[in-house]
Scaffold this active site. Structure first.
Site, PDB file in Angstrom:
ATOM      1  N   ARG A 238       0.859  -1.182   0.000  1.00 53.98           N
ATOM      2  CA  ARG A 238       0.000   0.000   0.000  1.00 53.98           C
ATOM      3  C   ARG A 238       0.896   1.234   0.000  1.00 53.98           C
ATOM      4  O   ARG A 238       1.904   1.281   0.709  1.00 53.98           O
ATOM      5  CB  ARG A 238      -0.897   0.028   1.244  1.00 53.98           C
ATOM      6  CG  ARG A 238      -2.054  -0.943   1.210  1.00 53.98           C
ATOM      7  CD  ARG A 238      -3.137  -0.521   0.207  1.00 53.98           C
ATOM      8  NE  ARG A 238      -4.265  -1.433   0.215  1.00 53.98           N
ATOM      9  CZ  ARG A 238      -4.388  -2.501  -0.567  1.00 53.98           C
ATOM     10  NH1 ARG A 238      -3.438  -2.812  -1.431  1.00 53.98           N
ATOM     11  NH2 ARG A 238      -5.470  -3.262  -0.506  1.00 53.98           N
ATOM     12  N   GLU A 267      -3.602   7.566  -4.721  1.00 49.72           N
ATOM     13  CA  GLU A 267      -3.781   6.860  -5.993  1.00 49.72           C
ATOM     14  C   GLU A 267      -4.995   7.423  -6.707  1.00 49.72           C
ATOM     15  O   GLU A 267      -6.022   7.615  -6.053  1.00 49.72           O
ATOM     16  CB  GLU A 267      -3.985   5.362  -5.746  1.00 49.72           C
ATOM     17  CG  GLU A 267      -2.702   4.690  -5.359  1.00 49.72           C
ATOM     18  CD  GLU A 267      -2.830   3.182  -5.187  1.00 49.72           C
ATOM     19  OE1 GLU A 267      -3.867   2.606  -5.562  1.00 49.72           O
ATOM     20  OE2 GLU A 267      -1.874   2.588  -4.671  1.00 49.72           O
ATOM     21  N   HIS A 286      -1.109   0.136  -9.781  1.00 46.09           N
ATOM     22  CA  HIS A 286      -1.756  -0.800  -8.838  1.00 46.09           C
ATOM     23  C   HIS A 286      -2.367  -1.995  -9.581  1.00 46.09           C
ATOM     24  O   HIS A 286      -3.584  -2.215  -9.534  1.00 46.09           O
ATOM     25  CB  HIS A 286      -2.813  -0.078  -7.982  1.00 46.09           C
ATOM     26  CG  HIS A 286      -3.080  -0.779  -6.684  1.00 46.09           C
ATOM     27  ND1 HIS A 286      -3.448  -0.138  -5.529  1.00 46.09           N
ATOM     28  CD2 HIS A 286      -3.022  -2.103  -6.347  1.00 46.09           C
ATOM     29  CE1 HIS A 286      -3.623  -1.021  -4.549  1.00 46.09           C
ATOM     30  NE2 HIS A 286      -3.360  -2.226  -5.030  1.00 46.09           N
TER      31      HIS A 286
HETATM   32  C1  GLV Z   1      -4.810  -5.424  -3.591  1.00 49.38           C
HETATM   33  O1  GLV Z   1      -4.113  -4.475  -3.537  1.00 49.38           O
HETATM   34  C2  GLV Z   1      -5.352  -6.140  -2.458  1.00 49.38           C
HETATM   35  O2  GLV Z   1      -5.203  -5.725  -1.291  1.00 49.38           O
HETATM   36  O3  GLV Z   1      -5.979  -7.168  -2.707  1.00 49.38           O
END
Ligand code: GLV
Length: 339
Positions: A238, A267, A286
């Site tokens: 993250r 983001e 991402h």
């Molecule tokens: C993706 O980033 C997730 O947490 O599944």
């Protein structure tokens, strides 16, 4: 009895929507962008089940008006977009989709690590710009991943799969996590270290910790200062795990060699963000879990978790099963009341 009302915040790959359509009164947000907060609030106030993505904020304000809500099923491993304490207080079950994406995210972590180490994105830009004039013995020299020291921060499902791959690359593996994990430690011949020591010794540091108040900005100026000036930071966890301004400054000043980021804070990252001006940064939007098969599996698991909860079962992937008793009573009441 009428079917339970379910709101899904985006069109999903695979068969998940068909499954939900068979068993629920399905409402779907069809746009590419996430539903705005007020739309999510409006839908939450009418539905029994919400299927959310990491872009949807489920906070106390939303839950306060969600009188019929039984379950929030998040199609993600991370649940930092959901106020779980507030959900528990209001007897709403929260589920997530761990496990099914670990291999895919670990693959992508290696893709980013290799891309940064071997300057893949830079090479692509170099060729497209017409700068490839001859084979040069010193052109775009990078560093080796095989045999290097890898520091894994956070040893959940993804961290474990990264370790498994790192064995194949002949890497020396260090890890740091909340608790020591002797079985995988032996299996992948890893060494557990305090975070500071891991940062000092690693050639590649890869972040897989969950985002919590304790891990927010886990990697800041001080931590970047501990890393080798030849080291690369990889983040597929993250964005807020890293103090992004401190990262920019460390990269610009050459205090670390590079960064490979699938996640940023915020983001999406703005096109003018200073990080994007640096050649030693590799960026992705991402997409670490974005293989066709895995996204379909995540969607299906999220749908199954949602249906299980609506049917009164507590799925294995619930994060607040401690509310079971109160939740069962609330569920019956909420499903009985028209939405
Ligand atoms: C993706 O980033 C997730 O947490 O599944």
């Amino acid at each position: 009895m009428a079917k339970p009302v379910v709101f899904v915040t985006r069109r999903l790959p695979g068969g998940a929507l068909d499954l939900l359509d068979q068993h629920t009164d399905l409402r779907l947000w069809e746009e590419e962008a996430p539903p705005p907060d007020r739309e999510l609030l409006r839908q939450a106030a009418r539905c029994h089940g919400l299927l959310t993505l990491l872009t949807d904020r489920v906070d106390d304000k939303l839950l306060e008006g969600a009188d019929h809500l039984v379950v929030v099923s998040n199609m993600a491993t991370g649940i930092d977009n959901i106020d779980v304490a507030a959900a528990s207080e209001r007897h709403v079950l929260v589920t997530r989709t761990p496990g099914v994406l670990s291999e895919t995210v670990a693959d992508f972590t290696f893709a980013l690590m290799l891309a940064a180490a071997r300057r893949v994105a830079e090479g692509d830009r170099y060729v497209r710009a017409g700068r490839w004039k001859t084979w040069g013995p010193s052109t775009l020299l990078g560093c080796d991943v095989f045999g290097a020291t890898l520091g894994i921060v956070g040893l959940g499902g993804v961290g474990m799969e990264v370790a498994r791959r790192a064995r194949g690359f002949g890497m020396r593996i260090l890890y740091h996590s909340r608790t020591r994990k002797p079985a995988p430690e032996r299996r992948y011949r890893m060494t557990f270290l305090p975070l500071d020591d891991l940062l000092r010794q690693s050639d590649f540091v890869t972040l897989h910790a969950a985002l919590t108040p304790q891990t927010r900005q886990l990697i800041g100026k001080r931590e970047l200062g501990l890393m080798k000036d030849t080291a690369v930071l990889v983040n597929t966890g993250r964005g807020p795990l890293v103090d992004q301004m401190a990262l920019y400054q460390a990269l610009k000043a050459g205090r670390i060699a590079g960064a490979a980021l699938d996640v940023t804070d915020p983001e999406p990252i703005g096109p003018d963000d200073p990080l994007l001006s640096l050649d030693n940064v590799v960026m992705a939007p991402h997409i670490a879990s974005a293989s066709m098969a895995t996204r379909a599996r995540m969607a299906m698991l999220a749908a199954e978790n949602l249906l299980a909860a609506l049917a009164g079962r507590i799925p294995r992937d619930s994060v607040n099963r401690d509310i079971a008793r109160a939740w069962r009573a609330a569920r019956r009441r909420r499903l009985a009341s028209p939405s």
